[in-house]
Each structure stands twice: as C-alpha cells, then as structure tokens.
Design an enzyme around this catalytic site. Structure first.
Site, PDB file in Angstrom:
ATOM      1  N   ASP A  22      12.205  18.878  -9.303  1.00 45.40           N
ATOM      2  CA  ASP A  22      11.603  18.577 -10.601  1.00 45.40           C
ATOM      3  C   ASP A  22      12.658  18.747 -11.693  1.00 45.40           C
ATOM      4  OD1 ASP A  22      10.131  18.446 -12.899  1.00 45.40           O
ATOM      5  OD2 ASP A  22       8.986  20.298 -12.535  1.00 45.40           O
ATOM      6  N   ASN A  24      12.305  17.712 -14.970  1.00 45.04           N
ATOM      7  CA  ASN A  24      11.841  17.833 -16.363  1.00 45.04           C
ATOM      8  C   ASN A  24      10.759  18.897 -16.547  1.00 45.04           C
ATOM      9  OD1 ASN A  24       9.683  16.628 -15.187  1.00 45.04           O
ATOM     10  ND2 ASN A  24       9.501  14.926 -16.634  1.00 45.04           N
ATOM     11  N   ASP A  26       7.724  19.582 -15.135  1.00 46.30           N
ATOM     12  CA  ASP A  26       6.279  19.351 -15.205  1.00 46.30           C
ATOM     13  C   ASP A  26       5.574  19.660 -13.874  1.00 46.30           C
ATOM     14  OD1 ASP A  26       7.182  17.280 -13.666  1.00 46.30           O
ATOM     15  OD2 ASP A  26       6.280  15.676 -14.872  1.00 46.30           O
ATOM     16  N   ASP A  30      11.060  14.399  -9.490  1.00 43.01           N
ATOM     17  CA  ASP A  30      11.333  13.169 -10.222  1.00 43.01           C
ATOM     18  C   ASP A  30      12.757  12.671  -9.951  1.00 43.01           C
ATOM     19  OD1 ASP A  30      12.934  14.883 -11.804  1.00 43.01           O
ATOM     20  OD2 ASP A  30      11.207  15.353 -13.074  1.00 43.01           O
ATOM     21  N   ASP A  99      10.813   2.285  -0.203  1.00 39.50           N
ATOM     22  CA  ASP A  99       9.595   2.079   0.558  1.00 39.50           C
ATOM     23  C   ASP A  99       8.968   0.773   0.087  1.00 39.50           C
ATOM     24  OD1 ASP A  99       7.343   2.975   2.251  1.00 39.50           O
ATOM     25  OD2 ASP A  99       8.197   4.958   1.872  1.00 39.50           O
ATOM     26  N   ASP A 202       6.148  -0.108   5.008  1.00 46.03           N
ATOM     27  CA  ASP A 202       4.940   0.663   5.272  1.00 46.03           C
ATOM     28  C   ASP A 202       3.917  -0.159   6.070  1.00 46.03           C
ATOM     29  OD1 ASP A 202       3.494   3.176   4.521  1.00 46.03           O
ATOM     30  OD2 ASP A 202       2.084   1.760   3.626  1.00 46.03           O
ATOM     31  N   HIS A 329       6.929  12.344   6.021  1.00 42.71           N
ATOM     32  CA  HIS A 329       5.958  12.882   5.072  1.00 42.71           C
ATOM     33  C   HIS A 329       4.520  12.841   5.576  1.00 42.71           C
ATOM     34  CE1 HIS A 329       5.831   8.597   4.739  1.00 42.71           C
ATOM     35  NE2 HIS A 329       4.718   8.673   4.031  1.00 42.71           N
ATOM     36  N   ASP A 330       4.287  12.235   6.743  1.00 41.90           N
ATOM     37  CA  ASP A 330       2.932  12.177   7.308  1.00 41.90           C
ATOM     38  C   ASP A 330       2.746  13.148   8.473  1.00 41.90           C
ATOM     39  OD1 ASP A 330       2.216  10.048   5.631  1.00 41.90           O
ATOM     40  OD2 ASP A 330       2.814   8.542   7.106  1.00 41.90           O
TER      41      ASP A 330
HETATM   42  O1  TEU Z   1       1.216   5.608   6.949  1.00 41.54           O
HETATM   43  C1  TEU Z   1       0.446   4.861   7.843  1.00 41.54           C
HETATM   44  C2  TEU Z   1      -0.339   5.624   8.750  1.00 41.54           C
HETATM   45  O2  TEU Z   1      -0.744   5.087   9.746  1.00 41.54           O
HETATM   46  C3  TEU Z   1      -0.640   7.019   8.415  1.00 41.54           C
HETATM   47  O3  TEU Z   1      -1.614   7.006   7.451  1.00 41.54           O
HETATM   48  C4  TEU Z   1      -1.097   7.723   9.590  1.00 41.54           C
HETATM   49  O4  TEU Z   1      -2.194   7.119  10.154  1.00 41.54           O
HETATM   50  C5  TEU Z   1      -1.504   9.076   9.208  1.00 41.54           C
HETATM   51  O5  TEU Z   1      -0.579   9.614   8.355  1.00 41.54           O
HETATM   52  C6  TEU Z   1      -1.586   9.904  10.413  1.00 41.54           C
HETATM   53  O6  TEU Z   1      -2.012  11.112  10.005  1.00 41.54           O
HETATM   54  C7  TEU Z   1       1.768   4.976   5.862  1.00 41.54           C
HETATM   55  C8  TEU Z   1       2.405   5.995   4.956  1.00 41.54           C
HETATM   56  O7  TEU Z   1       3.461   6.602   5.632  1.00 41.54           O
HETATM   57  C9  TEU Z   1       1.362   6.955   4.497  1.00 41.54           C
HETATM   58  O8  TEU Z   1       1.894   7.998   3.738  1.00 41.54           O
HETATM   59  C10 TEU Z   1       0.342   6.173   3.700  1.00 41.54           C
HETATM   60  O9  TEU Z   1      -0.721   7.002   3.362  1.00 41.54           O
HETATM   61  C11 TEU Z   1      -0.193   4.969   4.462  1.00 41.54           C
HETATM   62  O10 TEU Z   1       0.826   4.231   5.118  1.00 41.54           O
HETATM   63  C12 TEU Z   1      -0.877   4.003   3.524  1.00 41.54           C
HETATM   64  O11 TEU Z   1       0.055   3.355   2.730  1.00 41.54           O
END
Ligand code: TEU
Length: 552
Positions: A22, A24, A26, A30, A99, A202, A329-330
């Site tokens: 971060d 700035n 908040d 960023d 992305d 994506d 990140h998922d």
């Molecule tokens: O993820 C696609 C996706 O299939 C995931 O949502 C997955 O099913 C889930 O994370 C499993 O727990 C992409 C992106 O990486 C995700 O962050 C987005 O939420 C999603 O597409 C929609 O754009």
C-alpha cells in the site's frame, strides 16, 4: 513480428495488487506500492510479473469484474502510475503480463448497463440474454456456476435472464457476436501498444457456449459444464485472436483452463495451432480433494502427485509448453499443503516444495509471499474472510443440509482469502504493508514470517528461491531435457531425473516429517549435490529434505 518465445526462459512472479503493498496509506495495495518493491523482485531474480487485474472495477470479485478495460481502478492509481510501473519494470529487465478477463465483464460496465436498461440497445447482444421458461418464472435452463449459485439472473421483472457463470455482478459476454470479439482485440492492442508483454487469460476455456442452452441432469456442482467448458468454438475464437493480434507482437499468453484435460491442453498449446503459449492445468491442485471439489478434502498422497506430474511432463514434451505453479490467488498456501508442515518444518517444507516443482519442464510461477513461506490466514470465522466465493458457498451450505457439515469444516481452510492476506514485509504493526488497518486481516505470524527477516537470514526460503532461480537461468537441461520419474511407487519420496544428452539433473525430495533412508538410485554416486535445504547429507533424508544433484 518474430515470436522469440521468451516465456520459456521466464520466471514469473504473480502480484495480487490489493494485497502486495500500500503506497498511499488507505489499507489497500496499489501501483505506487508495487513500484516501491521492484528492486525486491529484481534481487529475487524474477524476470516477469503477472499482475492480477488493476482495471476499473466495482471489486465484487476483487477486480475480476471489470467496468472499464482501458483505465485503472482509482484506489490502485492512475494510468500514468501504470505506465511508470511498466517502464520501471522494463528498466530492470522485468516483463509484465496483465490479467485478461473477457469471459465476463462487470455488471457496472457501460455495455451491460445499456444492455439491460433497453431491450433495443446495440449492446443487448454483447451478453447472453434469454427468455426464461414458464413466462419468465423459471430461468432459461438449470445451469449453475462456479460460486455455488444458479447461472442465470432475472432482469428486473421482465421475462429475460442473463447468464453469469461467476458472481451476479459478472455477466458473461456473448462471444458469438463478432462485435464482442472485435472489442476484445481492441483492448488487447491497447495494452500491447502501451508495451505490456502478454496476458494471463482468465477462465478462457469458458468463452464459447453451446448455443442450444440445454438442460442437464442432476450433478453435484457446475451443472451444464459440458455445455460451457471447452465449448464448440473455443479453438476458433482463440486462433482468431492469435492471427489478428498476438502474432503482431512478441508477446505470450497463458490460459487459465479450469477442467481441461491433457488432450484439450494439447489443442490449446501446440505451437502450429496458434492459440495460446501455455496453460495452467489444475490436476495437481485436485490431488487433495474428492471429485475436483475443493471443499471435499482428501488426505494427501505423494504418489497421486507424481502421477499427475508424470502425465503432464510426458504429455506435453516436444508438443507444447507447461506452466509450473503451486500457488496463486485462488489457492490456499502451499506450505502446510501437499503433505508439508507450516510450523516446525515450515522452512524445510517450503524449500522442498520449491525445488520439487522448479526443475520440471515449463515456466515457473511464484505467487507473492510464497518466496518467504507465508502461511494460510489465521481466520477464526466467516466474518474474517471477504471473498465473494466463500460467502456464496457459506450461504449455500446453510440452505443445503447435507453440505453444511462438510463445508463448515473446510471453508476457512480452503478459502481463497488464505492467499490474499497482506504481504508480510516486516514485523511492524501493519507488517510494512500499510500504515493503517488493511482490507483483510494480517496474519499474526508476521512477527517471524516476513520479507525483512527472510532477507537478513542467510538460510531463508527467500535465499533458497534466489538459488532456484539462478540455477534455472540458462540451464538447457531444465529447459529442454526429458523427464523421468525415478521412484514411481515410493510413497514418501518424489525423485525425478531431467536428461539432455549426457547431462543429467536429479531431484530427490522427502515429502514426510520423518527421516527416510535414501533409496538406491542408479549412478547417483557420480552426481554432486548442487542445492539442498540441509547443509550436511548422509544416506538418510531428513524431514522434508530436498537435494538437487547434477552430473556435469
Ligand atoms: O478463476 C476461475 C476459477 O475457476 C476459480 O473461480 C475457481 O473455480 C475457484 O477459485 C476455485 O476455488 C478465475 C480467477 O482466477 C478468479 O480469481 C476469479 O474469481 C474467476 O476467474 C472469475 O473471474
């Protein structure tokens, strides 16, 4: 333009902007924050960044819901900040891939607002809008989406519904409409002309839907997937983007291809088909669940992991290029997963996982915080997590009795927010991430797990990753060598060889917290250890010990 295939020599670092730094004050990461950490990335040794979405967005799904593809979400900065970041990255020899979220837009996008407010709007056909059954009382079919919801949402009190395979605020685009495809190409050119080096695409395998929009029989999850995953025109659409856009730039693409099989993958990445440079397959992230549903947790078994790795390493060898990752990140954090330990043996575990995936064939990705062994969030209740997916699933579980105990048990453990807690830069109140309370709870273990400490301590995970990256650089055996699983039926050790002519590398990793006798591997006495997470070596592998040997 000549495609140099630079991505085959890349090590890519993923930044999730709202949780990285971060600048700035908040509480939200960023672009200026990212700029301030570019020397950190350069020192680590990576030469490319994948930036999760920074476009304008109402942030229902943290930016994977885009309302303007040509501007930056204000709390993240301005277009000028973005250009400066790109320039500063390039100056340091770091490329940038963005992305690309074009299966759907945000419901706040101007196209969608026009499409639903006026049935005669030229944008109506940009989306998938269909008349409901029973005079609009029932949705057009029984499909469901990825966040545990029905895939259709009624438009006001009309008889029409729009399709959304993710949250309600993420309406799917209609790729059958040529105008939509032209819009996407213009967006691609806009960023490529600005100098970006490629895209992480994506859910790209969802863009083509079977136009019959048929009902399906009962399924546990993702009803309708056979009609919307790898749809009939997927390859045609991707090839069109390649011919009209990608081939004019020295860029790369990596497709996020949920639910793709090896056969699907070959079609997507065989270079002569001109579709994508590589894809993310998720087979290895499913080894610890049942039926591909992450909430149905299953005990980890290294043999299953080896089988999946073997399949993909052989399956694409000489045909297409793999991507290599253990976090994003998922996904929840890797340390503490895949049979490893995130307490007593956290450092050993993180280094061992790193060495095991890094020397496979393909392009390695590192997710922010992975290089310092960040662990899952220390969430205590659903109120601690913010992710739309987690909340939707939680609500679903409260409605469906048989799911409730299963989901209650696994929800916090597998929530995507585990990977999204603020990056731990130091031990200060807000972990050096921000000067105020951040958008998501910082893990208490920032006191001892943070980048500052990792840089100061010579035997840290960070320094181990530096060595992994340095060893890969320019190494032809890792890039082009064949893959051989050495101990297929061993249930504790993952050992493989990479071989190019007479040059060989062998990686041996103990996936348990116990000492294990080093098995007999033919010719190993002629190899030397070039990298390991232990200083002394014997005929016994210590807990989570990894050794990288070479014979040249
Ligand atoms: O993820 C696609 C996706 O299939 C995931 O949502 C997955 O099913 C889930 O994370 C499993 O727990 C992409 C992106 O990486 C995700 O962050 C987005 O939420 C999603 O597409 C929609 O754009």
């Amino acid at each position: 333009m000549k495609q140099t295939n630079w991505y085959k020599d890349a090590v890519i670092y993923q930044i999730y902007p709202r949780s990285f730094c971060d600048g700035n004050g908040d509480g939200l990461g960023d672009i200026p924050g990212i700029i301030s950490k570019l020397d950190y990335l350069k020192d680590l040794g990576v030469n490319c960044v994948w930036l999760s979405p920074v476009y304008d967005s109402p942030q229902e799904d943290n930016g994977y819901d885009i309302s303007n593809y040509r501007d930056i979400y204000k709390p993240f900065g301005t277009l000028d900040d973005f250009k400066k970041m790109l320039d500063e990255m390039h100056k340091r020899g770091i490329r940038l891939i963005m992305d690309l979220v074009v299966n759907h837009t945000s419901s706040e996008h101007e196209w969608f607002k026009s499409a639903i407010s006026d049935p005669k709007s030229p944008y109506r056909d940009y989306y998938i809008i269909k008349k409901g059954r029973k005079n609009g009382k029932k949705p057009p079919n029984n499909w469901s989406g990825f966040f545990g919801e029905k895939a259709w949402e009624r438009i006001g009190d009309s008889e029409d519904y729009y399709l959304h395979l993710f949250a309600k605020g993420q309406p799917d685009l209609n790729w059958e409409n040529e105008k939509v495809r032209e819009e996407v190409k213009d967006i691609l050119r806009y960023w490529l002309d600005m100098g970006v080096d490629g895209f992480r695409c994506d859910v790209i395998t969802l863009i083509s839907k079977d136009q019959r929009f048929k009902n399906v029989g009962p399924t546990i999850a993702l009803a309708g997937k056979k009609y919307y995953v790898n749809g009939p025109r997927l390859h045609e659409f991707l090839h069109e983007l390649y011919v009209d856009v990608y081939q004019n730039y020295d860029c790369m693409t990596v497709g996020e291809t949920v639910l793709s099989t090896l056969d699907d993958a070959r079609k997507l990445v065989e270079p002569e088909r001109q579709e994508l440079s590589m894809i993310f397959n998720f087979d290895h992230t499913d080894v610890d669940n049942h039926m591909g549903v992450k909430y149905f947790l299953r005990k980890f078994n290294v043999k299953r992991l080896k089988k999946v790795v073997d399949k993909w390493q052989h399956g694409l060898f000489g045909k297409g290029w793999n991507s290599l990752f253990i976090e994003n990140h998922d996904q929840r954090r890797s340390v503490g997963r895949f049979g490893t330990d995130d307490t007593k043996y956290r450092i050993e575990s993180a280094c061992m996982l790193g060495a095991t995936y890094f020397f496979l064939q393909g392009t390695p990705f590192i997710y922010q915080g992975q290089e310092i062994g960040m662990t899952n969030g220390d969430f205590e209740s659903i109120n601690d997590v913010k992710d739309v997916e987690a909340h939707n699933i939680y609500n679903l579980a409260n409605k469906v009795k048989i799911l409730k105990p299963i989901i209650n048990k696994s929800l916090l453990q597998v929530s995507r927010d585990n990977a999204r807690t603020p990056m731990q830069w130091d031990n200060s109140e807000y972990a050096g991430f921000s000067t105020v309370e951040p958008w998501l709870k910082i893990n208490k273990n920032k006191c001892c797990i943070n980048a500052k400490e990792s840089i100061e301590y010579p035997d840290s995970i960070y320094h181990f990753y530096q060595k992994l990256i340095a060893f890969r650089k320019g190494n032809e055996v890792i890039k082009d060598g064949e893959y051989i699983d050495l101990l297929k039926s061993n249930s504790k050790i993952f050992a493989y060889k990479r071989k190019l002519d007479d040059k060989e590398i062998i990686v041996v990793s103990n996936f348990t917290k116990k000492e294990v006798k080093l098995p007999n591997i033919k010719g190993l006495d002629k190899f030397e250890i070039t990298l390991s997470n232990y200083a002394k070596h014997s005929l016994v592998l210590k807990p989570y010990e990894t050794r990288v040997y070479k014979n040249y």
